[in-house]
Design a protein around this motif. Structure first.
Motif, PDB file in Angstrom:
ATOM      1  N   ASN A   1      -5.091  37.026  52.828  1.00  8.69           N
ATOM      2  CA  ASN A   1      -6.251  36.540  52.067  1.00  8.69           C
ATOM      3  C   ASN A   1      -5.915  35.420  51.085  1.00  8.69           C
ATOM      4  O   ASN A   1      -6.773  34.979  50.318  1.00  8.69           O
ATOM      5  N   HIS A   2      -4.661  34.983  51.083  1.00  7.11           N
ATOM      6  CA  HIS A   2      -4.222  33.855  50.250  1.00  7.11           C
ATOM      7  C   HIS A   2      -4.477  34.091  48.760  1.00  7.11           C
ATOM      8  O   HIS A   2      -4.829  33.164  48.017  1.00  7.11           O
ATOM      9  N   VAL A   3      -4.270  35.321  48.321  1.00  6.74           N
ATOM     10  CA  VAL A   3      -4.504  35.621  46.911  1.00  6.74           C
ATOM     11  C   VAL A   3      -3.370  35.093  46.019  1.00  6.74           C
ATOM     12  O   VAL A   3      -3.587  34.794  44.843  1.00  6.74           O
ATOM     13  N   LEU A   4      -2.160  34.959  46.561  1.00 12.25           N
ATOM     14  CA  LEU A   4      -1.042  34.488  45.740  1.00 12.25           C
ATOM     15  C   LEU A   4      -1.223  33.026  45.344  1.00 12.25           C
ATOM     16  O   LEU A   4      -0.913  32.636  44.218  1.00 12.25           O
ATOM     17  N   ASP A   5      -1.717  32.230  46.275  1.00  9.81           N
ATOM     18  CA  ASP A   5      -1.926  30.817  45.986  1.00  9.81           C
ATOM     19  C   ASP A   5      -3.052  30.589  44.990  1.00  9.81           C
ATOM     20  O   ASP A   5      -3.168  29.501  44.416  1.00  9.81           O
ATOM     21  N   ASN A   6      -3.886  31.591  44.786  1.00  7.78           N
ATOM     22  CA  ASN A   6      -5.078  31.423  43.944  1.00  7.78           C
ATOM     23  C   ASN A   6      -5.061  32.311  42.707  1.00  7.78           C
ATOM     24  O   ASN A   6      -6.112  32.643  42.160  1.00  7.78           O
ATOM     25  N   SER A   7      -3.857  32.692  42.265  1.00  8.01           N
ATOM     26  CA  SER A   7      -3.749  33.546  41.087  1.00  8.01           C
ATOM     27  C   SER A   7      -2.388  33.329  40.430  1.00  8.01           C
ATOM     28  O   SER A   7      -1.523  32.663  40.982  1.00  8.01           O
ATOM     29  N   THR A   8      -2.231  33.902  39.261  1.00 13.19           N
ATOM     30  CA  THR A   8      -0.947  33.840  38.560  1.00 13.19           C
ATOM     31  C   THR A   8      -0.237  35.185  38.675  1.00 13.19           C
ATOM     32  O   THR A   8      -0.850  36.201  39.005  1.00 13.19           O
ATOM     33  N   SER A   9       1.029  35.194  38.371  1.00  9.28           N
ATOM     34  CA  SER A   9       1.841  36.396  38.548  1.00  9.28           C
ATOM     35  C   SER A   9       1.411  37.522  37.612  1.00  9.28           C
ATOM     36  O   SER A   9       1.097  37.293  36.437  1.00  9.28           O
ATOM     37  N   THR A  10       1.424  38.735  38.142  1.00 12.03           N
ATOM     38  CA  THR A  10       1.143  39.921  37.332  1.00 12.03           C
ATOM     39  C   THR A  10       2.291  40.207  36.368  1.00 12.03           C
ATOM     40  O   THR A  10       2.071  40.673  35.246  1.00 12.03           O
ATOM     41  N   LEU A  11       3.505  39.933  36.806  1.00 11.93           N
ATOM     42  CA  LEU A  11       4.693  40.269  36.029  1.00 11.93           C
ATOM     43  C   LEU A  11       5.052  39.153  35.053  1.00 11.93           C
ATOM     44  O   LEU A  11       4.826  37.970  35.333  1.00 11.93           O
TER      45      LEU A  11
END
Length: 417
Positions: free
Chosen positions: A139-149
Motif C-alpha cells: 500500500n506504499h505507506v512507508l513512502d507516505n509517512s514518517t518513521s514511528t521510531l
C-alpha cells in the motif's frame, strides 16, 4: 488449516511451554471479556517478531502506518497490547524503541490470548501488529509517512560520540554496507540454515564500490553481527565495523537510521534503514519475484541466472517464467537447472554510484532509461508468480516504483527483451 492440524500444533506448543497450561484458562476468560467489550472498544493483542531483525523492524512499522490510515474511518477506539515473540531479542535497542512506541508487556498472559485469537479467523479482528502483506509495503505507506521510531536526546548524543570514536568526523556522510554470508545463520540455526546459501555473497566484490564512495568523501561502514570474512580495504574512510570490536546493538540501529543510504544483498538488516526512510541499493537480490519494487527510493539488481544445461544466461522474461522466480532454497535453483552468479564489482560500483548521484541531484535519466524501466515494470507485472505469492495468495507488489540498475539495463538491453 484443518482442525486436526490446529490441534496437533496446540498440543506441541503446550508440551514445549508448560506455563501455558496454567495461563491458558485465564487467557480464555480474558478473550471472552474482550468479546463482551467489543461494542465499546476493540482490544487487540499481537506479538513482536523479535527473533529476526528484518521482521522485528519493518513488519510492525508497515502495520502501524497502515493503521494511521484506517483509524481515520474507524468509529470505535482500539486498544493494542504486544509481547515479545522471542527472548532474548535479536536487537536490544530495537526492543527498547518499540517499548517506547507501543504497549509491550509480559508474554505470560498475552501469549495464551494471542494463541487463542490466532487459532480461528472468527477472532482475527482482535489480532494486531503484523500487516497482512507482512514485510511487503503493497500500500506504499512507508513512502507516505514518517518513521514511528525515534531516538531520545541522550541516544542522539551517544550516537554522535561513538561515530567520532569510529573515526567519522562531525558532519561527514556515511553509507552502510551489509553483505550476507553463512556465519550468522550457522550460529543461529546450525546446518538447518544452509538451504538459504544461494543468497550468500563475497564481500570482496564490494571493494571497488566502497573505494569509489571513499574517493567522493563518503565513509563506508561494513555492517554485520557475525561475518565469515574481514573486509580488507586499506582506506581510513572504509570501516569494517562488523569485525573491529566496536559493534553494538545500539549502533546497528543508529547507523542504519542516519546513513546516507544502505547497500545490501537482501537480508534482514536492510529493513532497519527502510523503517527510518533511508534509500537502499539491493544487489545480488534473489528471488526476482521478491524485489523491493514498492519503495520509490530503492534501486536493485538480481544475481545472474545461468542455465546449467547450456551455460547461457537467462533474460528477465525467462527468469520470470522459470521456477526461480519465487525459489527460496538452493535445492530449488538446482532443480530448475539454474546456477546463480554474483554481480561483478563493476556492476555493483555502477548501481551504487547511481544511488549516490541521484541523492546528490546530479543524475539525469534519458528517454532510453525511462523506456527500459517501463519495460522492466511491464515484464514483472505480466508474471502472476512474481506478483502473487503462490502458496498464500498474498500480494507481493503494489505499484512498481523502485528502479532496476540503470547502467546495467543500458549495457544489457537483451535482459529486458
Amino acid at each position: 488449516m484443518t482442525v486436526k492440524v490446529r490441534l496437533k500444533i496446540a498440543i506441541s506448543i503446550l508440551v514445549s511451554e508448560k506455563n501455558l497450561i496454567v495461563a491458558m484458562p485465564i487467557g480464555i476468560v480474558l478473550v471472552a471479556l474482550m468479546k463482551l467489550l467489543r461494542p465499546f472498544v476493540l482490544i487487540r493483542v499481537g506479538f513482536l517478531r523479535s527473533d529476526r531483525i528484518g521482521h522485528f523492524a519493518v513488519n510492525h512499522e508497515i502495520f502501524l502506518c497502515e493503521e494511521k490510515v484506517l483509524k481515520k474511518n474507524r468509529k470505535i477506539k482500539t486498544l493494542d497490547f504486544y509481547y515479545l515473540g522471542r527472548i532474548p531479542v535479536c536487537n536490544e535497542q530495537l526492543s527498547t524503541m518499540w517499548r517506547r512506541a507501543l504497549r509491550v508487556y509480559s508474554p505470560f498472559l498475552l501469549r495464551p490470548i494471542s494463541l487463542i485469537l490466532r487459532s480461528t479467523p472468527l477472532l482475527s479482528e482482535h489480532v494486531c501488529g503484523d500487516s497482512k502483506f507482512q514485510d511487503r509495503d503493497v500500500n506504499h505507506v512507508l513512502d507516505n509517512s514518517t518513521s514511528t521510531l525515534s531516538f531520545t536526546d541522550e541516544e542522539e548524543v551517544l550516537g554522535e560520540i561513538t561515530l567520532r570514536e569510529f573515526g567519522v568526523p562531525e558532519g561527514s556522510k556515511f553509507v552502510c554496507l551489509i553483505v550476507r554470508d553463512d556465519l550468522y545463520t550457522q550460529n543461529l540455526y546450525g546446518t538447518f540454515g544452509d538451504y538459504h546459501n544461494y543468497r550468500n555473497c563475497d564481500i570482496d566484490n564490494f571493494v571497488l564500490a566502497a573505494e569509489e564512495l571513499a574517493n567522493r568523501g563518503i565513509y563506508v561502514l561494513r555492517m554485520g553481527s557475525a561475518v565469515s570474512k574481514v573486509f580488507k580495504v586499506d582506506n581510513p574512510k572504509i570501516i569494517d565495523y562488523a569485525t573491529n570490536g566496536m559493534r553494538s546493538d545500539f549502533m546497528d540501529i543508529y547507523l542504519a537510521a542516519k546513513c546516507l543510504f544502505c547497500i545490501t544483498t537482501g537480508l534482514g538488516f536492510d529493513s532497519v534503514p527502510t523503517v527510518f526512510r533511508r534509500p537502499v541499493v539491493f544487489v545480488n537480490h534473489t528471488p526476482v519475484g521478491y524485489l523491493h519494487t514498492f519503495l520509490k527510493t530503492s534501486i536493485f539488481m538480481t544475481k545472474h541466472h545461468i542455465n546449467s544445461n547450456d551455460n547461457q544466461e537467462l533474460n528477465l522474461r525467462e527468469i520470470l517464467n522459470s521456477y526461480a522466480v519465487d525459489a527460496f532454497s538452493s535445492d530449488e535453483y538446482k532443480s530448475a537447472d539454474i546456477k546463480l552468479l554474483e554481480n561483478t564489482s563493476d556492476e555493483i560500483r555502477d548501481v551504487v554510484l547511481e544511488m549516490f548521484e541521484r541523492i546528490q541531484g546530479s543524475w539525469t535519466d534519458n528517454r532510453e532509461d525511462e523506456f527500459n524501466q517501463k519495460r522492466f515494470r511491464q515484464l514483472l507485472e505480466e508474471c502472476p508468480k512474481a506478483m502473487i505469492d503462490q502458496a498464500s495468495g498474498r500480494q507481493l507488489h503494489g505499484r512498481i516504483v523502485g528502479r532496476y540498475g540503470t547502467k546495467y539495463l543500458q549495457d544489457n538491453s537483451w535482459f529486458i527483451s
